[in-house]
Design a protein around this motif. Structure first.
Motif, PDB file in Angstrom:
ATOM      1  N   SER A 123       0.828  -1.207   0.000  1.00 46.24           N
ATOM      2  CA  SER A 123       0.000   0.000   0.000  1.00 46.24           C
ATOM      3  C   SER A 123       0.864   1.259   0.000  1.00 46.24           C
ATOM      4  O   SER A 123       1.395   1.653   1.039  1.00 46.24           O
ATOM      5  CB  SER A 123      -0.887  -0.027   1.262  1.00 46.24           C
ATOM      6  N   PRO A 124       1.011   1.906  -1.169  1.00 44.56           N
ATOM      7  CA  PRO A 124       1.927   3.047  -1.272  1.00 44.56           C
ATOM      8  C   PRO A 124       1.634   4.171  -0.274  1.00 44.56           C
ATOM      9  O   PRO A 124       2.542   4.831   0.193  1.00 44.56           O
ATOM     10  CB  PRO A 124       1.716   3.541  -2.706  1.00 44.56           C
ATOM     11  N   GLY A 125       0.357   4.387   0.065  1.00 40.92           N
ATOM     12  CA  GLY A 125       0.023   5.517   0.948  1.00 40.92           C
ATOM     13  C   GLY A 125      -0.132   5.127   2.403  1.00 40.92           C
ATOM     14  O   GLY A 125      -0.607   5.931   3.208  1.00 40.92           O
ATOM     15  N   GLY A 126       0.211   3.883   2.751  1.00 37.26           N
ATOM     16  CA  GLY A 126       0.084   3.461   4.150  1.00 37.26           C
ATOM     17  C   GLY A 126      -1.325   3.014   4.500  1.00 37.26           C
ATOM     18  O   GLY A 126      -2.124   2.663   3.613  1.00 37.26           O
ATOM     19  N   VAL A 127      -1.645   3.060   5.783  1.00 39.68           N
ATOM     20  CA  VAL A 127      -2.934   2.543   6.245  1.00 39.68           C
ATOM     21  C   VAL A 127      -3.510   3.471   7.307  1.00 39.68           C
ATOM     22  O   VAL A 127      -2.758   4.097   8.057  1.00 39.68           O
ATOM     23  CB  VAL A 127      -2.753   1.096   6.800  1.00 39.68           C
ATOM     24  N   ILE A 128      -4.829   3.565   7.354  1.00 35.09           N
ATOM     25  CA  ILE A 128      -5.513   4.231   8.466  1.00 35.09           C
ATOM     26  C   ILE A 128      -6.266   3.131   9.204  1.00 35.09           C
ATOM     27  O   ILE A 128      -7.136   2.476   8.606  1.00 35.09           O
ATOM     28  CB  ILE A 128      -6.529   5.291   7.971  1.00 35.09           C
ATOM     29  N   HIS A 129      -5.931   2.909  10.454  1.00 31.71           N
ATOM     30  CA  HIS A 129      -6.660   1.888  11.217  1.00 31.71           C
ATOM     31  C   HIS A 129      -7.913   2.531  11.800  1.00 31.71           C
ATOM     32  O   HIS A 129      -7.831   3.322  12.734  1.00 31.71           O
ATOM     33  CB  HIS A 129      -5.776   1.297  12.321  1.00 31.71           C
ATOM     34  N   ASP A 130      -9.020   2.180  11.222  1.00 31.00           N
ATOM     35  CA  ASP A 130     -10.287   2.751  11.678  1.00 31.00           C
ATOM     36  C   ASP A 130     -11.157   1.637  12.256  1.00 31.00           C
ATOM     37  O   ASP A 130     -10.776   0.463  12.248  1.00 31.00           O
ATOM     38  CB  ASP A 130     -10.994   3.462  10.508  1.00 31.00           C
ATOM     39  N   GLN A 131     -12.307   2.021  12.741  1.00 26.89           N
ATOM     40  CA  GLN A 131     -13.240   1.054  13.339  1.00 26.89           C
ATOM     41  C   GLN A 131     -14.629   1.678  13.386  1.00 26.89           C
ATOM     42  O   GLN A 131     -14.786   2.845  13.077  1.00 26.89           O
ATOM     43  CB  GLN A 131     -12.788   0.721  14.749  1.00 26.89           C
ATOM     44  N   MET A 132     -15.571   0.869  13.821  1.00 23.78           N
ATOM     45  CA  MET A 132     -16.925   1.396  13.966  1.00 23.78           C
ATOM     46  C   MET A 132     -16.936   2.523  14.990  1.00 23.78           C
ATOM     47  O   MET A 132     -16.283   2.401  16.032  1.00 23.78           O
ATOM     48  CB  MET A 132     -17.767   0.274  14.557  1.00 23.78           C
ATOM     49  N   GLY A 133     -17.669   3.580  14.681  1.00 17.38           N
ATOM     50  CA  GLY A 133     -17.688   4.723  15.599  1.00 17.38           C
ATOM     51  C   GLY A 133     -19.098   5.103  16.011  1.00 17.38           C
ATOM     52  O   GLY A 133     -20.081   4.467  15.616  1.00 17.38           O
ATOM     53  N   ASN A 134     -19.169   6.179  16.785  1.00 16.10           N
ATOM     54  CA  ASN A 134     -20.435   6.540  17.424  1.00 16.10           C
ATOM     55  C   ASN A 134     -21.209   7.670  16.770  1.00 16.10           C
ATOM     56  O   ASN A 134     -22.152   8.185  17.360  1.00 16.10           O
ATOM     57  CB  ASN A 134     -20.183   6.867  18.892  1.00 16.10           C
ATOM     58  N   GLY A 135     -20.776   8.081  15.569  1.00 14.42           N
ATOM     59  CA  GLY A 135     -21.550   9.120  14.886  1.00 14.42           C
ATOM     60  C   GLY A 135     -21.071  10.514  15.259  1.00 14.42           C
ATOM     61  O   GLY A 135     -20.089  10.685  15.982  1.00 14.42           O
ATOM     62  N   PRO A 136     -21.779  11.547  14.748  1.00 17.93           N
ATOM     63  CA  PRO A 136     -21.331  12.926  14.932  1.00 17.93           C
ATOM     64  C   PRO A 136     -21.402  13.406  16.389  1.00 17.93           C
ATOM     65  O   PRO A 136     -22.251  12.927  17.159  1.00 17.93           O
ATOM     66  CB  PRO A 136     -22.331  13.735  14.090  1.00 17.93           C
ATOM     67  N   THR A 137     -20.533  14.332  16.718  1.00 17.05           N
ATOM     68  CA  THR A 137     -20.583  14.977  18.041  1.00 17.05           C
ATOM     69  C   THR A 137     -20.161  16.431  17.878  1.00 17.05           C
ATOM     70  O   THR A 137     -19.545  16.799  16.881  1.00 17.05           O
ATOM     71  CB  THR A 137     -19.586  14.351  19.046  1.00 17.05           C
ATOM     72  N   GLU A 138     -20.455  17.215  18.927  1.00 15.32           N
ATOM     73  CA  GLU A 138     -19.987  18.589  18.927  1.00 15.32           C
ATOM     74  C   GLU A 138     -18.465  18.577  18.977  1.00 15.32           C
ATOM     75  O   GLU A 138     -17.884  17.642  19.539  1.00 15.32           O
ATOM     76  CB  GLU A 138     -20.555  19.302  20.158  1.00 15.32           C
ATOM     77  N   SER A 139     -17.834  19.570  18.373  1.00 12.73           N
ATOM     78  CA  SER A 139     -16.374  19.498  18.263  1.00 12.73           C
ATOM     79  C   SER A 139     -15.773  20.905  18.328  1.00 12.73           C
ATOM     80  O   SER A 139     -16.486  21.877  18.581  1.00 12.73           O
ATOM     81  CB  SER A 139     -16.055  18.828  16.921  1.00 12.73           C
ATOM     82  N   LYS A 140     -14.475  20.980  18.103  1.00 12.99           N
ATOM     83  CA  LYS A 140     -13.766  22.273  18.083  1.00 12.99           C
ATOM     84  C   LYS A 140     -12.837  22.288  16.883  1.00 12.99           C
ATOM     85  O   LYS A 140     -12.301  21.252  16.517  1.00 12.99           O
ATOM     86  CB  LYS A 140     -12.921  22.415  19.346  1.00 12.99           C
ATOM     87  N   LEU A 141     -12.634  23.479  16.322  1.00 13.75           N
ATOM     88  CA  LEU A 141     -11.689  23.569  15.207  1.00 13.75           C
ATOM     89  C   LEU A 141     -10.778  24.756  15.438  1.00 13.75           C
ATOM     90  O   LEU A 141     -11.255  25.848  15.740  1.00 13.75           O
ATOM     91  CB  LEU A 141     -12.467  23.752  13.889  1.00 13.75           C
TER      92      LEU A 141
END
Ligand code: PMV
Length: 360
Positions: free
Chosen positions: A342-360
């Motif tokens: 995989s030339p671009g590497g890997v992102i280890h993801d998983q099932m998540g809990n959906g949207p939440t309030e956040s900060k940027l």
């Protein structure tokens, strides 16, 4: 369904403000490919909501100096102004004007950030549109009345769908289904529904390791791909098959037959790409590295009988799906066999809990 002429504000009293939410991407198990009417799917589809791959979006507003028939939006992606993205949001906001007449009354600014490369088949439009839909719901609740929790999610899903079909599923934790089906109560073409309560324990915290075969923008967009389904020679067969697979996978998600799950998910991913290859004009989004990874996954499963399978979105990247219970057992194989492919590497993801309030 949600038209409301009362959602008008008194701009004389308007104070500048902002809301900020994050929404995850999702990975479809049975894919949505082909649409009709106003962003309605041609077959029911179902996806896992992800956790790591997400979009964080801040929506700010201020007084608008003059009002015309278009909404006013500026958009910054990682601090850089992106007029082409803003144009897409202006079209989207114009489309939502019957639901939210206030969209034309103020001036909007969007600041956004993705935790993954956009346009590379990790459904960036799904997380992006779900995050904006969540911001809009928050604005509605701030300026008008709070919504009842289930209705809040349903409306968010409806709004997200009008931006990008698959985004309708990203508003729910763990797993969501979108599109009418007689097999499942409560389904609709207009919004997705949550399926978390149906999920067998073996699917909890399911893993998705995303192999970034290419971070480049895809050569044919998903909307162009949906369009090519209109006169597709295999369209009828595709929708029949997708309905059959959808019924099967819903049953499997309840009963936890993981090897059966693998067969269906892989078949549907290959169908999606076969449909692209058979479109007129035809196109191919898989790269040699996509096929190399797919072959290793099939080989590994037949040798070990472990429930590891691949799926693909509309892009070359490979999503490796597996239960949390075998994550340690397969980590060496991932590192030593798949990662070098995989030339671009890997992102280890998983099932998540959906949207939440956040900060940027
Ligand atoms: O939501 P769109 O228009 O970007 O289409 C997404 C289509 C697939 O990602 C290929 C499949 C799916 O169901 O997510």
């Amino acid at each position: 369904m949600y038209d409301n002429k009362d959602f008008v504000i008194n701009t004389a009293d308007l104070k500048a403000g902002e809301v900020c939410f994050q929404a995850p991407s999702n990975i479809a198990l049975v894919k949505y490919w082909g649409k009709h009417g106003n962003q309605l799917p041609n077959n029911p589809n179902v996806s896992f909501t992800l956790d790591v791959a997400k979009t964080i979006t801040k929506l700010s507003w201020s007084k608008r100096s003059s009002i015309n028939s278009n909404c006013e939006v500026v958009l910054y992606y990682d601090g850089v102004e992106k007029p082409a993205f803003a144009d897409r949001i202006i079209k989207y906001f114009n489309k939502l004007n019957l639901i939210y007449p206030f969209l034309k009354q103020v001036s909007w600014r969007i600041d956004t950030h993705n935790t993954f490369p956009h346009g590379a088949g990790i459904a960036s439009s799904a997380s992006a549109m779900a995050a904006i839909a969540n911001c809009l719901i928050a604005v509605e609740e701030l300026w008008f009345t709070p919504l009842e929790p289930n209705e809040r999610l349903r409306k968010m899903s409806y709004l997200a769908r009008l931006g990008s079909g698959s985004a309708s599923r990203s508003v729910y934790p763990e797993i969501a289904a979108w599109g009418e089906s007689t097999f499942l109560y409560g389904t609709s073409n207009e919004f997705a529904i949550p399926l978390k309560d149906c999920l067998h324990p073996s699917f909890k915290r399911y893993k998705d390791s995303i192999f970034l075969v290419s971070k480049a923008e895809k050569s044919v967009s998903s909307s162009a791909g949906h369009g090519l389904m209109e006169n597709h020679p295999y369209a009828k067969m595709r929708y029949e098959l997708a309905n059959k697979r959808y019924n099967e996978i819903i049953t499997i998600l309840k009963t936890g037959k993981l090897l059966d799950f693998c067969e269906i998910v892989e078949a549907d991913a290959l169908d999606l790409h076969a449909l692209m290859m058979q479109s007129t004009p035809s196109y191919m989004l898989m790269e040699p590295a996509t096929l190399a990874i797919i072959k290793e996954v099939k080989k590994f499963r037949s040798e070990t009988n472990l429930p590891v399978c691949f799926t693909l979105d509309a892009g070359p990247n490979v999503h490796l799906l597996y239960p949390e219970s075998i994550a340690t057992k397969i980590s060496d194989w991932i590192e030593n066999v798949l990662l070098p492919l995989s030339p671009g590497g890997v992102i280890h993801d998983q099932m998540g809990n959906g949207p939440t309030e956040s900060k940027l």
